[in-house]
Design a protein around this motif. Structure first.
Motif, PDB file in Angstrom:
ATOM      1  N   PRO A  45     -16.657 -13.796  68.857  1.00  0.00           N
ATOM      2  CA  PRO A  45     -16.131 -13.121  70.045  1.00  0.00           C
ATOM      3  C   PRO A  45     -14.965 -12.203  69.679  1.00  0.00           C
ATOM      4  CG  PRO A  45     -16.530 -15.428  70.522  1.00  0.00           C
ATOM      5  CD  PRO A  45     -16.725 -15.250  69.040  1.00  0.00           C
ATOM      6  N   LEU A  47     -12.384  -9.028  71.397  1.00  0.00           N
ATOM      7  CA  LEU A  47     -11.897  -8.260  72.538  1.00  0.00           C
ATOM      8  C   LEU A  47     -11.194  -7.020  72.020  1.00  0.00           C
ATOM      9  CD1 LEU A  47     -11.098  -7.831  75.547  1.00  0.00           C
ATOM     10  CD2 LEU A  47      -9.090  -9.283  75.082  1.00  0.00           C
ATOM     11  N   HIS A  67     -18.825  -5.575  71.954  1.00  0.00           N
ATOM     12  CA  HIS A  67     -17.769  -6.560  72.173  1.00  0.00           C
ATOM     13  C   HIS A  67     -17.223  -6.428  73.590  1.00  0.00           C
ATOM     14  CE1 HIS A  67     -17.907  -7.566  67.986  1.00  0.00           C
ATOM     15  NE2 HIS A  67     -17.505  -6.370  67.599  1.00  0.00           N
ATOM     16  N   ASP A  68     -16.399  -7.387  73.975  1.00  0.00           N
ATOM     17  CA  ASP A  68     -15.699  -7.332  75.253  1.00  0.00           C
ATOM     18  C   ASP A  68     -14.663  -6.211  75.148  1.00  0.00           C
ATOM     19  OD1 ASP A  68     -14.737  -7.983  77.765  1.00  0.00           O
ATOM     20  OD2 ASP A  68     -13.682  -9.779  77.101  1.00  0.00           O
ATOM     21  N   VAL A  69     -14.625  -5.316  76.122  1.00  0.00           N
ATOM     22  CA  VAL A  69     -13.728  -4.159  76.078  1.00  0.00           C
ATOM     23  C   VAL A  69     -12.957  -4.049  77.382  1.00  0.00           C
ATOM     24  CG1 VAL A  69     -13.607  -1.632  75.938  1.00  0.00           C
ATOM     25  CG2 VAL A  69     -15.247  -2.877  74.516  1.00  0.00           C
ATOM     26  N   LEU A  70     -11.653  -3.851  77.255  1.00  0.00           N
ATOM     27  CA  LEU A  70     -10.825  -3.454  78.390  1.00  0.00           C
ATOM     28  C   LEU A  70     -10.314  -2.057  78.063  1.00  0.00           C
ATOM     29  CD1 LEU A  70      -9.216  -3.717  80.998  1.00  0.00           C
ATOM     30  CD2 LEU A  70      -7.419  -4.883  79.678  1.00  0.00           C
ATOM     31  N   ARG A  98      -6.673 -10.276  80.734  1.00  0.00           N
ATOM     32  CA  ARG A  98      -7.914 -10.234  79.964  1.00  0.00           C
ATOM     33  C   ARG A  98      -7.784 -11.077  78.697  1.00  0.00           C
ATOM     34  NH1 ARG A  98     -12.519  -6.911  79.478  1.00  0.00           N
ATOM     35  NH2 ARG A  98     -12.179  -6.431  81.666  1.00  0.00           N
ATOM     36  N   ARG A 101      -8.148 -14.748  79.706  1.00  0.00           N
ATOM     37  CA  ARG A 101      -9.550 -15.099  79.941  1.00  0.00           C
ATOM     38  C   ARG A 101     -10.318 -15.181  78.622  1.00  0.00           C
ATOM     39  NH1 ARG A 101      -9.440 -11.136  84.025  1.00  0.00           N
ATOM     40  NH2 ARG A 101     -10.972  -9.903  82.903  1.00  0.00           N
ATOM     41  N   PHE A 102     -10.062 -14.247  77.723  1.00  0.00           N
ATOM     42  CA  PHE A 102     -10.742 -14.223  76.432  1.00  0.00           C
ATOM     43  C   PHE A 102     -10.417 -15.488  75.634  1.00  0.00           C
ATOM     44  CE2 PHE A 102     -10.647 -13.113  71.872  1.00  0.00           C
ATOM     45  CZ  PHE A 102     -11.993 -12.788  71.694  1.00  0.00           C
ATOM     46  N   SER A 105     -12.021 -18.552  77.068  1.00  0.00           N
ATOM     47  CA  SER A 105     -13.471 -18.640  76.845  1.00  0.00           C
ATOM     48  C   SER A 105     -13.823 -19.151  75.461  1.00  0.00           C
ATOM     49  CB  SER A 105     -14.114 -17.266  77.051  1.00  0.00           C
ATOM     50  OG  SER A 105     -13.823 -16.397  75.959  1.00  0.00           O
TER      51      SER A 105
END
Length: 108
Positions: A45, A47, A67-70, A98, A101-102, A105
């Motif tokens: 994972p 971010l 990937h997870d992106v903000l 964020r 939360r990341f 998780s």
């Protein structure tokens, strides 16, 4: 979990990828081909947090990595908004939320 916010430490993304360490990268330098290639092969994972006014951020590359992106509109490399202190504080809130939360998780 590795979380690093500075320019030089983005180059450490290879260590995280090689050691299969989940990582959060604040304003990663996506304009360096090596960094984008390493993030592409990261399997844990990950971010990515960046702003559209950051010359070292590439929205297209960020979205393509899987990937997870903000992505924060108008934020610069410091995740700040020009001439908008209150808005910059809101950006910080978004980034911290964020990240929270990341990190939360990862234990699941």
């Amino acid at each position: 979990m590795l979380s690093v916010p500075t320019y030089e430490t983005t180059l450490a993304c290879g260590i995280a990828a090689d050691r299969k360490i989940p990582a959060a990268w604040l304003t990663p330098v996506l304009t360096i081909d090596h960094v984008a290639a390493v993030l592409q092969r990261a399997t844990e994972p990950t971010l990515l947090v960046g702003g559209t006014a950051d010359k070292l951020w590439d929205s297209r590359i960020a979205a393509s990595l899987g990937h997870d992106v903000l992505e924060v509109p108008s934020a610069d490399h410091g995740l700040e908004l020009a001439d908008d202190a209150a808005g910059s504080v809101d950006v910080l809130r978004q980034a911290v939320s964020r990240l929270d939360r990341f990190i939360g998780s990862l234990g699941r």
